[in-house]
Design an enzyme around this catalytic site. Structure first.
Site, PDB file in Angstrom:
ATOM      1  N   SER A 140       0.863  -1.180   0.000  1.00 52.95           N
ATOM      2  CA  SER A 140       0.000   0.000   0.000  1.00 52.95           C
ATOM      3  C   SER A 140       0.897   1.226   0.000  1.00 52.95           C
ATOM      4  O   SER A 140       2.031   1.176   0.489  1.00 52.95           O
ATOM      5  CB  SER A 140      -0.888   0.013   1.249  1.00 52.95           C
ATOM      6  OG  SER A 140      -1.473   1.285   1.463  1.00 52.95           O
ATOM      7  N   TYR A 153      -2.251  -0.638  10.595  1.00 56.00           N
ATOM      8  CA  TYR A 153      -2.352  -0.999   9.181  1.00 56.00           C
ATOM      9  C   TYR A 153      -1.142  -0.479   8.404  1.00 56.00           C
ATOM     10  O   TYR A 153      -0.493  -1.227   7.658  1.00 56.00           O
ATOM     11  CB  TYR A 153      -3.642  -0.423   8.588  1.00 56.00           C
ATOM     12  CG  TYR A 153      -3.767  -0.606   7.097  1.00 56.00           C
ATOM     13  CD1 TYR A 153      -4.255  -1.799   6.567  1.00 56.00           C
ATOM     14  CD2 TYR A 153      -3.395   0.399   6.205  1.00 56.00           C
ATOM     15  CE1 TYR A 153      -4.369  -1.980   5.193  1.00 56.00           C
ATOM     16  CE2 TYR A 153      -3.503   0.231   4.838  1.00 56.00           C
ATOM     17  CZ  TYR A 153      -3.988  -0.962   4.339  1.00 56.00           C
ATOM     18  OH  TYR A 153      -4.085  -1.136   2.977  1.00 56.00           O
TER      19      TYR A 153
END
Length: 256
Positions: A140, A153
């Site tokens: 990501s 995360y």
């Protein structure tokens, strides 16, 4: 080195998710031989849709939770390798975005990816007589610069980038190449609603979606382009419908 997906066997972990499903649709258009999808929840309609897009490609589903012990992953891979004989690409795509679930976020986003990778090395590692292979890990853009309201995360995604870069450097030893694809904010169910760490920002999803995003299909198309470009060690940014190789800044070197 450019890579053609025609007649190749691909394992896609979490290939039925938001970006995952759109990427699976793009993959079958490339005339794969086999697309093996490992996911937690079966979706017969999605499998049928993938098969209908290109009936020449064999699409197979196996239930798989990346948080299982590594021995169970190895057992499943033995079944797959026994059936296909060879596997060319492993895509690790499992991920959750919920900083209330700290242990599960780490288990799914990072530990599961490491364990699945470690398990397939039993079959690919050239030191064991294996043929080598290609690992594509989904990270990501938060692995570059965190969304600080979801530090758990973001931390797992930074770990994925670092782990994968190490795999790439080990390619001369193992015969296994690796790279990351790192999507920016993409319009999927994953980002419509999620929890920040300790509720530091209750409106984090809404605030993110107020900024420019990309459709899942555009991300999927660039995802497959990155696979075809097949650059060992590449850190791909898939943001705002573009594909860009990130040049990582080195601040320290172990010297070994």
């Amino acid at each position: 080195m450019a890579f053609t997906l025609t007649n190749k066997n691909v394992i896609f972990v979490a290939g039925l998710g938001g970006i995952g499903l759109d990427t699976s649709k793009e993959l079958v258009k490339r005339d794969l031989k086999n697309l093996v999808i490992l996911d937690r929840i079966e979706n017969p309609a999605a499998i049928a849709e993938l098969q209908a897009i290109n009936p020449k490609v064999t699409v197979t589903f196996y239930p798989y939770d990346v948080t299982v012990p590594i021995a169970e992953t190895t057992k499943l891979l033995k079944t797959i390798f026994a059936k296909l004989k060879t596997v060319d690409v492993l895509i690790n795509g499992a991920g959750i975005l919920d900083d209330h679930q700290i242990e599960r976020t780490i288990a799914v986003n990072y530990t599961g990816l490491v364990n699945t990778t470690t398990a397939i090395l039993d079959f690919w590692d050239k030191r064991k007589g294996g043929p080598g292979g290609i690992i594509c890990n989904i990270g990501s853009v938060t692995g570059f610069n965190a969304i600080y309201q979801v530090p758990v995360y973001s931390g797992t995604k930074a770990a994925v980038v670092n782990f994968t870069s190490s795999l790439a450097k080990l390619a001369p030893i193992t015969g296994v190449t690796a790279y990351t694809v790192n999507p920016g904010i993409t319009r999927t169910t994953l980002v419509h609603k999620f929890n920040s760490w300790l509720d530091v920002e209750p409106q984090v999803a809404e605030k993110l979606l107020a900024h420019p995003t990309q459709p899942s299909l555009a991300c999927a198309e660039n995802f497959v382009k990155a696979i075809e470009l097949n650059q060992n060690g590449a850190i791909w940014k898939l943001d705002l419908s573009t594909l860009e190789a990130i040049q990582w800044t080195k601040h320290w070197d172990s010297g070994i």
